[in-house]
Design a protein around this motif. Structure first.
Motif, PDB file in Angstrom:
ATOM      1  N   UNK A   1      72.476  33.077 122.092  1.00 25.55           N
ATOM      2  CA  UNK A   1      73.820  33.001 122.663  1.00 25.55           C
ATOM      3  C   UNK A   1      73.749  32.597 124.126  1.00 25.55           C
ATOM      4  N   UNK A   2      74.318  33.440 124.981  1.00 27.15           N
ATOM      5  CA  UNK A   2      74.263  33.171 126.424  1.00 27.15           C
ATOM      6  C   UNK A   2      73.098  33.885 127.105  1.00 27.15           C
ATOM      7  N   UNK A   3      72.199  34.423 126.308  1.00 23.26           N
ATOM      8  CA  UNK A   3      71.034  35.107 126.854  1.00 23.26           C
ATOM      9  C   UNK A   3      69.776  34.267 126.634  1.00 23.26           C
TER      10      UNK A   3
ATOM     11  N   UNK B   1      55.751  35.346 138.517  1.00 20.34           N
ATOM     12  CA  UNK B   1      57.128  35.751 138.788  1.00 20.34           C
ATOM     13  C   UNK B   1      57.880  34.562 139.403  1.00 20.34           C
ATOM     14  N   UNK B   2      58.715  33.920 138.591  1.00 16.62           N
ATOM     15  CA  UNK B   2      59.418  32.707 139.051  1.00 16.62           C
ATOM     16  C   UNK B   2      60.933  32.938 139.117  1.00 16.62           C
ATOM     17  N   UNK B   3      61.347  34.166 139.368  1.00 15.48           N
ATOM     18  CA  UNK B   3      62.778  34.459 139.406  1.00 15.48           C
ATOM     19  C   UNK B   3      63.501  33.664 140.495  1.00 15.48           C
ATOM     20  N   UNK B   4      62.856  33.491 141.644  1.00  9.96           N
ATOM     21  CA  UNK B   4      63.505  32.725 142.714  1.00  9.96           C
ATOM     22  C   UNK B   4      63.707  31.267 142.308  1.00  9.96           C
ATOM     23  N   UNK B   5      62.697  30.701 141.657  1.00 11.52           N
ATOM     24  CA  UNK B   5      62.811  29.313 141.188  1.00 11.52           C
ATOM     25  C   UNK B   5      63.943  29.178 140.172  1.00 11.52           C
ATOM     26  N   UNK B   6      64.030  30.158 139.276  1.00  5.54           N
ATOM     27  CA  UNK B   6      65.088  30.127 138.260  1.00  5.54           C
ATOM     28  C   UNK B   6      66.458  30.257 138.908  1.00  5.54           C
ATOM     29  N   UNK B   7      66.579  31.182 139.873  1.00  9.36           N
ATOM     30  CA  UNK B   7      67.868  31.381 140.557  1.00  9.36           C
ATOM     31  C   UNK B   7      68.321  30.115 141.261  1.00  9.36           C
ATOM     32  N   UNK B   8      67.373  29.463 141.948  1.00  7.51           N
ATOM     33  CA  UNK B   8      67.719  28.221 142.651  1.00  7.51           C
ATOM     34  C   UNK B   8      68.170  27.143 141.669  1.00  7.51           C
ATOM     35  N   UNK B   9      67.466  27.048 140.545  1.00  7.24           N
ATOM     36  CA  UNK B   9      67.817  26.043 139.536  1.00  7.24           C
ATOM     37  C   UNK B   9      69.214  26.301 138.971  1.00  7.24           C
ATOM     38  N   UNK B  10      69.493  27.565 138.616  1.00  8.33           N
ATOM     39  CA  UNK B  10      70.790  27.917 138.032  1.00  8.33           C
ATOM     40  C   UNK B  10      71.919  27.628 139.030  1.00  8.33           C
ATOM     41  N   UNK B  11      71.688  27.979 140.312  1.00  9.69           N
ATOM     42  CA  UNK B  11      72.703  27.724 141.346  1.00  9.69           C
ATOM     43  C   UNK B  11      72.958  26.227 141.504  1.00  9.69           C
ATOM     44  N   UNK B  12      71.867  25.427 141.485  1.00 15.39           N
ATOM     45  CA  UNK B  12      72.002  23.972 141.631  1.00 15.39           C
ATOM     46  C   UNK B  12      72.767  23.357 140.462  1.00 15.39           C
ATOM     47  N   UNK B  13      72.689  23.986 139.294  1.00 16.53           N
ATOM     48  CA  UNK B  13      73.398  23.478 138.109  1.00 16.53           C
ATOM     49  C   UNK B  13      74.860  23.920 138.100  1.00 16.53           C
ATOM     50  N   UNK B  14      75.218  24.791 139.056  1.00 13.43           N
ATOM     51  CA  UNK B  14      76.606  25.236 139.155  1.00 13.43           C
ATOM     52  C   UNK B  14      77.008  26.204 138.068  1.00 13.43           C
TER      53      UNK B  14
ATOM     54  N   UNK C   1      77.123  30.233 136.590  1.00 15.00           N
ATOM     55  CA  UNK C   1      77.138  31.617 137.064  1.00 15.00           C
ATOM     56  C   UNK C   1      76.056  32.425 136.340  1.00 15.00           C
ATOM     57  N   UNK C   2      75.158  33.027 137.130  1.00 16.74           N
ATOM     58  CA  UNK C   2      74.119  33.909 136.603  1.00 16.74           C
ATOM     59  C   UNK C   2      74.672  35.327 136.594  1.00 16.74           C
ATOM     60  N   UNK C   3      74.869  35.898 135.420  1.00 22.77           N
ATOM     61  CA  UNK C   3      75.483  37.228 135.319  1.00 22.77           C
ATOM     62  C   UNK C   3      74.469  38.367 135.243  1.00 22.77           C
ATOM     63  N   UNK C   4      73.212  38.039 134.887  1.00 22.23           N
ATOM     64  CA  UNK C   4      72.212  39.100 134.768  1.00 22.23           C
ATOM     65  C   UNK C   4      70.808  38.491 134.773  1.00 22.23           C
ATOM     66  N   UNK C   5      69.862  39.160 135.447  1.00 24.84           N
ATOM     67  CA  UNK C   5      68.463  38.745 135.378  1.00 24.84           C
ATOM     68  C   UNK C   5      67.568  39.972 135.525  1.00 24.84           C
TER      69      UNK C   5
END
Length: 313
Positions: A266-268, A276-289, A291-295
Motif C-alpha cells: 500500500x502506502x508503506x 543507515x540511509x534515512x537522511x538520503x531517503x528523506x532528502x529524496x522524498x522531499x525532492x519528489x514533493x 509527504x513522509x508521514x512515518x519513518x
C-alpha cells in the motif's frame, strides 16, 4: 595441536537421551582467539553441547575436538586447557575468595609458591583485589560471577566456556562482565564460547554467532551476514509510510546508493540496507514533493531471525 588455527571443531555431533534427540547433526568450527556466541532458548541443546565439548558426556555419534584433543577420548587433556563457568557458580561460602581460589589452584597442580601471586593476578583482572579476604557468602551475585571468572583464569586456559554469563545480573554488572570478556580476549587471546538465550549479550561481544533451535544449528555467521543470508536483506530495515506511493517512486528508491531491496505494501515501504540511509531517503522524498508521514528503523535483522525460531520452541 589443531590445524589451520581451528581450536574447537564439532563434526556431525548428535546426542540422544532415551531416544530423544537433544543435539542433531551439529557442525561448528571456532578459530583461536574468537568470541563465539551460541544463541538459543532453554532446552535448545546448548548445555548438552557444552558438556560434550568438555568431555563430561559422550556424544551418541560424531565428534568434537578442542585444540586437536578429542573431548571423548582425551577428556583430561581438554579439561587442562579449558575453563568452564556454569550458569550457577559454586563456591565454599564459608571460605574467603582467596581460599576458594587457592583450593582451585591446588587442584590444578599449580606450584604452591606460585599460588599467592596467581591469586593476586586474577583478582586484579576481575577487580576483586580488595575483597580477597572477604567470605564468599557476603558476595553479591555479580561479585560471585566475577570470582567465577577469576577461578577459571587460575589455570591459564586457552578456551573459556561460559553458560549464561550475565543471567540475573543488573545492566551495570552485566556490562562489567562483558567488558572483562572483551579485555581477556584482546590481552590474552583467549577463545570464548558463550552460551545464552540473551540476544543483546551476543550482539555486544560476539562477532560471530550460531542460532540453535531444537538441537539443530539453524544458521551461523557474523551478525552482519546473517540478515543478508536468511532474510534477503541488510543489517538495517527502514520502514516508511508516504502520503502517496507510485511504482515510479519505488523504482527510484531501489536505485538509491546502499539500497538492497524495497518492498511495498500500500502506502508503506520496507527498505533493506547495509547502512543507515534515512537522511538520503528523506532528502529524496522531499525532492519528489511527497509527504513522509512515518519513518522507523530496526537496526538488526538478527533479532527477526532469532524471534522466528524462538516462536517455534
Amino acid at each position: 595441536m589443531s590445524e589451520n588455527n581451528n581450536i574447537i571443531v564439532a563434526s556431525k555431533l548428535s546426542k540422544k537421551y532415551n531416544e530423544h534427540l537433544v543435539v542433531d547433526d551439529f557442525n561448528l568450527t571456532i578459530k583461536k582467539g574468537e568470541i563465539f556466541g551460541l544463541l538459543g532458548p532453554n532446552g535448545a541443546g546448548k548445555s548438552t553441547i557444552i558438556l560434550m565439548t568438555l568431555g563430561l558426556t559422550e556424544p551418541t555419534s560424531g565428534s568434537i575436538t578442542v585444540s586437536g584433543f578429542n573431548s571423548t577420548r582425551e577428556a583430561l587433556k581438554v579439561k587442562r586447557i579449558t575453563g568452564y563457568l556454569p550458569e550457577r557458580v559454586g563456591f565454599y561460602d564459608d571460605l574467603s575468595a582467596k581460599n576458594n581460589l587457592s583450593f582451585t589452584a591446588e587442584l590444578n597442580n599449580i606450584p604452591y609458591r606460585e599460588i599467592p601471586k596467581k591469586i593476586d593476578e586474577v583478582l586484579e583482572i576481575v577487580a576483586l583485589s580488595k575483597n580477597k579476604n572477604q567470605l564468599v557468602k557476603t558476595f553479591s551475585k555479580g561479585m560471585k560471577q566475577r570470582l567465577g571468572i577469576a577461578d577459571v583464569l587460575i589455570k591459564d586456559p586457552q578456551v573459556i566456556i561460559f553458560d549464561e554469563p550475565t543471567e540475573g545480573l543488573d545492566v551495570k554488572v552485566a556490562n562489567q562482565i562483558l567488558q572483562t570478556i572483551l579485555d581477556l580476549n584482546k590481552k590474552k587471546n583467549i577463545t570464548f564460547l558463550l552460551s545464552s538465550h540473551q540476544l543483546n549479550l551476543m550482539q555486544k561481544v560476539c562477532p560471530r554467532v550460531g542460532i540453535l533451535s531444537k538441537g539443530k544449528l539453524i544458521t551461523e555467521g557474523t551478525v552482519e551476514s546473517l540478515g543478508r543470508n536468511m532474510l534477503g536483506g541488510g543489517k538495517y530495515r527502514i520502514e516508511l509510510e508516504l502520503e502517496k506511493v507510485t511504482g515510479e517512486i519505488v523504482e527510484k528508491l531501489k536505485k538509491l546508493d546502499k539500497v538492497l531491496s524495497v518492498i511495498r505494501s500500500g502506502n508503506q515501504l520496507q527498505i533493506m540496507s547495509d547502512k543507515d540511509i534515512r537522511q538520503d531517503i528523506s532528502r529524496f522524498i522531499a525532492a519528489e514533493g511527497i509527504l513522509l508521514t512515518k519513518m522507523d528503523m530496526k537496526q538488526d535483522a538478527l533479532e527477526e531471525i532469532y524471534l522466528k525460531y524462538f516462536k517455534e520452541e
